[in-house]
Design a protein around this motif. Sequence first.
Motif, mmCIF file in Angstrom:
data_model
loop_
_atom_site.group_PDB
_atom_site.id
_atom_site.type_symbol
_atom_site.label_atom_id
_atom_site.label_comp_id
_atom_site.label_asym_id
_atom_site.label_seq_id
_atom_site.Cartn_x
_atom_site.Cartn_y
_atom_site.Cartn_z
ATOM 1 N N ALA A 26 0.833 -1.208 0.000
ATOM 2 C CA ALA A 26 0.000 0.000 0.000
ATOM 3 C C ALA A 26 0.864 1.253 0.000
ATOM 4 C CB ALA A 26 -0.923 -0.011 1.216
ATOM 5 N N VAL A 27 1.854 1.287 0.876
ATOM 6 C CA VAL A 27 2.705 2.468 0.988
ATOM 7 C C VAL A 27 3.588 2.619 -0.254
ATOM 8 C CG1 VAL A 27 4.509 3.589 2.373
ATOM 9 C CG2 VAL A 27 2.645 2.354 3.503
ATOM 10 N N LYS A 28 4.043 1.506 -0.802
ATOM 11 C CA LYS A 28 4.869 1.571 -2.015
ATOM 12 C C LYS A 28 4.085 2.181 -3.175
ATOM 13 C CE LYS A 28 8.069 -1.052 -4.896
ATOM 14 N NZ LYS A 28 7.625 -0.442 -6.161
ATOM 15 N N LEU A 29 2.788 1.901 -3.247
ATOM 16 C CA LEU A 29 1.961 2.505 -4.288
ATOM 17 C C LEU A 29 1.976 4.028 -4.161
ATOM 18 C CD1 LEU A 29 -0.081 2.343 -6.626
ATOM 19 C CD2 LEU A 29 -1.884 2.060 -4.913
ATOM 20 N N ASP A 78 5.398 5.248 -5.241
ATOM 21 C CA ASP A 78 5.518 5.191 -6.707
ATOM 22 C C ASP A 78 4.788 6.349 -7.385
ATOM 23 O OD1 ASP A 78 7.037 2.918 -6.482
ATOM 24 O OD2 ASP A 78 5.413 1.516 -6.971
ATOM 25 N N GLN A 79 3.814 6.907 -6.672
ATOM 26 C CA GLN A 79 3.080 8.066 -7.212
ATOM 27 C C GLN A 79 3.757 9.389 -6.851
ATOM 28 O OE1 GLN A 79 0.269 7.907 -9.308
ATOM 29 N NE2 GLN A 79 0.955 5.780 -9.366
ATOM 30 N N VAL A 138 -6.160 7.877 -4.704
ATOM 31 C CA VAL A 138 -4.722 8.099 -4.771
ATOM 32 C C VAL A 138 -4.387 8.810 -6.080
ATOM 33 C CG1 VAL A 138 -2.438 6.998 -4.940
ATOM 34 C CG2 VAL A 138 -4.137 6.124 -3.313
ATOM 35 N N ALA A 139 -3.590 9.869 -5.960
ATOM 36 C CA ALA A 139 -3.190 10.626 -7.153
ATOM 37 C C ALA A 139 -1.683 10.829 -7.141
ATOM 38 C CB ALA A 139 -3.890 11.984 -7.180
ATOM 39 N N GLN A 140 -1.148 11.110 -8.317
ATOM 40 C CA GLN A 140 0.280 11.361 -8.459
ATOM 41 C C GLN A 140 0.596 12.801 -8.052
ATOM 42 O OE1 GLN A 140 1.674 10.452 -12.368
ATOM 43 N NE2 GLN A 140 3.818 10.217 -11.727
#
Length: 334
Positions: free
Chosen positions: A168-171, A174-175, A331-333
Amino acid sequence: MTVTIYDVAREAGVSMATVSRVVNNNPNVKPQTRKKVFEAIERLGYRPNAVARGLASKKTTTVGVVIPDISDSIVAEVARGIEDIANMYHYNIILSNADKKKDKEIRVINTLLEKQVDGLLFMGGVITDEHLDAFRTSSVPVVLCGTTDEGKLIPSVTIDHEQAAYDAVKLLIDQGHKKIAMISVTLKDPATGYARYQGYKRALEDAGLTLDEQDVRIGNYRYESGMEAMGYFLEQPERPTAVFAATDEMAIGAIHTIQDHGLRVPEDISVISIDNIRMASMVRPQLTTVAQPMYDIGAVSMRLLTKLMNKEQIDQTQILLPHDVIKRNSVAQV
């Protein structure tokens, strides 16, 4: 008055032994006789005494299930998995609510064992020495459902909670997120709470990010604690760009607090969590979360217990089921 097996035998004109064989599905009864007995049972409204049968056979075909909180949305789906497999193998289940209180959990465990259940499923949280003492002295098999003990002494079915949190945190990382806060649950629970915190910490370390303990708040699994924790983060001089909540319910509380402060999810702050309860897809924006296979956890736990109760061959007693990142709109970049 209570109808007895003697009354059925007299009504059908057969012996009590014959009635017993019919009730217990013994094949050594003539079809015509079996029909007469069933007709007598229906006319008299006879119900076999499960307690007496259990005393005779030393089996009650009943499984005790200790649940942490009956109002928790996760419990219902896990319990459905348990019940479906229990029905398949002709077991009844007794659900007992323990309110996430250790003393009540121990009391409920002992009460179920006193009722001569054939096996026990435990869905609670922290496994203490008192729990282990109760499990070790049990004369029937015990399986931990959705959790595990620190020493892996008791058979269990769960997910890799640390890896789920890491994913979850890696996602978020990555953003492009670098300031990531966590709404945790109790760190006194090594199997879930501490494991999810460790996953959060490891993901930050692997990305070369510094963990600031001010970015971690402890909640109590519930919506209100998610709101409170998020309120704390928003008051900080440097607010996070993303929040990882250890449960969906706390994440939804965080989303609503963000919105109440005139901010947007995910444009201003991204939110991700673990569990994938039904509400995760109902909230707006829909919540990105790591799904636990809750039905499967219940079903596999019950199947493992049936194997233990029937002394079947078992390849492994510590079972980890796969989790899955469900990407939605929170979740957004950056």
